[in-house]
Design a protein around this motif. Structure first.
Motif, PDB file in Angstrom:
ATOM      1  N   LYS A  19       0.849  -1.188   0.000  1.00 49.77           N
ATOM      2  CA  LYS A  19       0.000   0.000   0.000  1.00 49.77           C
ATOM      3  C   LYS A  19       0.886   1.240   0.000  1.00 49.77           C
ATOM      4  O   LYS A  19       1.770   1.377   0.843  1.00 49.77           O
ATOM      5  N   ASN A  21      -0.532   4.453  -0.051  1.00 56.34           N
ATOM      6  CA  ASN A  21      -1.551   5.502   0.093  1.00 56.34           C
ATOM      7  C   ASN A  21      -0.977   6.879   0.381  1.00 56.34           C
ATOM      8  O   ASN A  21      -1.454   7.875  -0.167  1.00 56.34           O
ATOM      9  N   TYR A  24       1.185   8.131  -2.894  1.00 61.73           N
ATOM     10  CA  TYR A  24       0.539   8.171  -4.209  1.00 61.73           C
ATOM     11  C   TYR A  24      -0.124   9.520  -4.484  1.00 61.73           C
ATOM     12  O   TYR A  24      -0.674  10.160  -3.608  1.00 61.73           O
ATOM     13  N   THR A  37       6.975   2.658  -4.708  1.00 62.25           N
ATOM     14  CA  THR A  37       6.581   1.279  -4.408  1.00 62.25           C
ATOM     15  C   THR A  37       7.754   0.426  -3.951  1.00 62.25           C
ATOM     16  O   THR A  37       7.613  -0.409  -3.066  1.00 62.25           O
ATOM     17  N   SER A  56       1.489  -2.533  -6.624  1.00 64.52           N
ATOM     18  CA  SER A  56       1.487  -1.183  -6.069  1.00 64.52           C
ATOM     19  C   SER A  56       0.024  -0.811  -5.858  1.00 64.52           C
ATOM     20  O   SER A  56      -0.733  -0.700  -6.819  1.00 64.52           O
ATOM     21  N   TYR A  58      -3.100   1.516  -4.177  1.00 63.83           N
ATOM     22  CA  TYR A  58      -3.576   2.796  -3.647  1.00 63.83           C
ATOM     23  C   TYR A  58      -5.061   2.664  -3.342  1.00 63.83           C
ATOM     24  O   TYR A  58      -5.859   2.383  -4.238  1.00 63.83           O
ATOM     25  N   LYS A  59      -5.390   2.836  -2.071  1.00 64.71           N
ATOM     26  CA  LYS A  59      -6.780   2.734  -1.611  1.00 64.71           C
ATOM     27  C   LYS A  59      -7.463   1.463  -2.120  1.00 64.71           C
ATOM     28  O   LYS A  59      -8.595   1.491  -2.586  1.00 64.71           O
ATOM     29  N   LYS A  63      -2.408  -0.297  -8.862  1.00 69.46           N
ATOM     30  CA  LYS A  63      -2.022   0.730  -9.830  1.00 69.46           C
ATOM     31  C   LYS A  63      -0.943   0.270 -10.790  1.00 69.46           C
ATOM     32  O   LYS A  63      -0.830   0.771 -11.902  1.00 69.46           O
TER      33      LYS A  63
END
Length: 131
Positions: A19, A21, A24, A37, A56, A58-59, A63
């Motif tokens: 993660k 977050n 990003y 990452t 990788s 994100y939320k 990604k």
């Protein structure tokens, strides 16, 4: 697989999901995303060396997918997009490359949010199918 939501059984490679977050942001360059990452992570390096790929995340959304070449002590390879980043002790980074298209097409923009427990804070999650 329902829509863009992956079930645990949909991940058939040995993968570490990371993660990112906090790091990003929309419109990151490929290099910025890779460097955010790849390091610096508190991991069990022996366990990490069994992974083939890194997601990788994100939320909860994948990604990018990277094929791992090796894990190294953090700070071994400078990160040009984060030149002033502190290198914490006892952390690791991976060296890799963007995964092959077949793997990327299978996972990018898919959600794995359902595979995390509510409130799970650790940014590292292992998905191992074959050892």
């Amino acid at each position: 697989m329902e829509d863009n939501i992956l079930a645990r059984e949909d991940i058939i490679e040995n993968v570490i999901a990371i993660k990112i977050n906090q790091a990003y942001r929309e419109n990151m360059t490929e290099l910025e995303l890779y460097e955010a990452t790849r390091g610096y992570w508190k991991i069990d390096v022996k366990r990490a060396e069994k992974a083939e790929y890194v997601f990788s995340v994100y939320k909860g959304i994948i990604k990018e997918v990277y094929k791992i070449k090796e894990w190294l002590p953090a700070g071994t390879i400078p990160r040009s997009t984060l030149p002033d980043a502190e290198t914490p002790a006892d952390r690791y980074e991976f060296v890799g490359e963007v995964a092959e298209e077949t793997i990327r097409n299978k996972y990018i923009e898919k959600s794995i949010a359902n595979l995390y427990r509510k409130g799970e804070a650790n940014p590292i999650k292992y998905f191992y199918t074959k050892l």
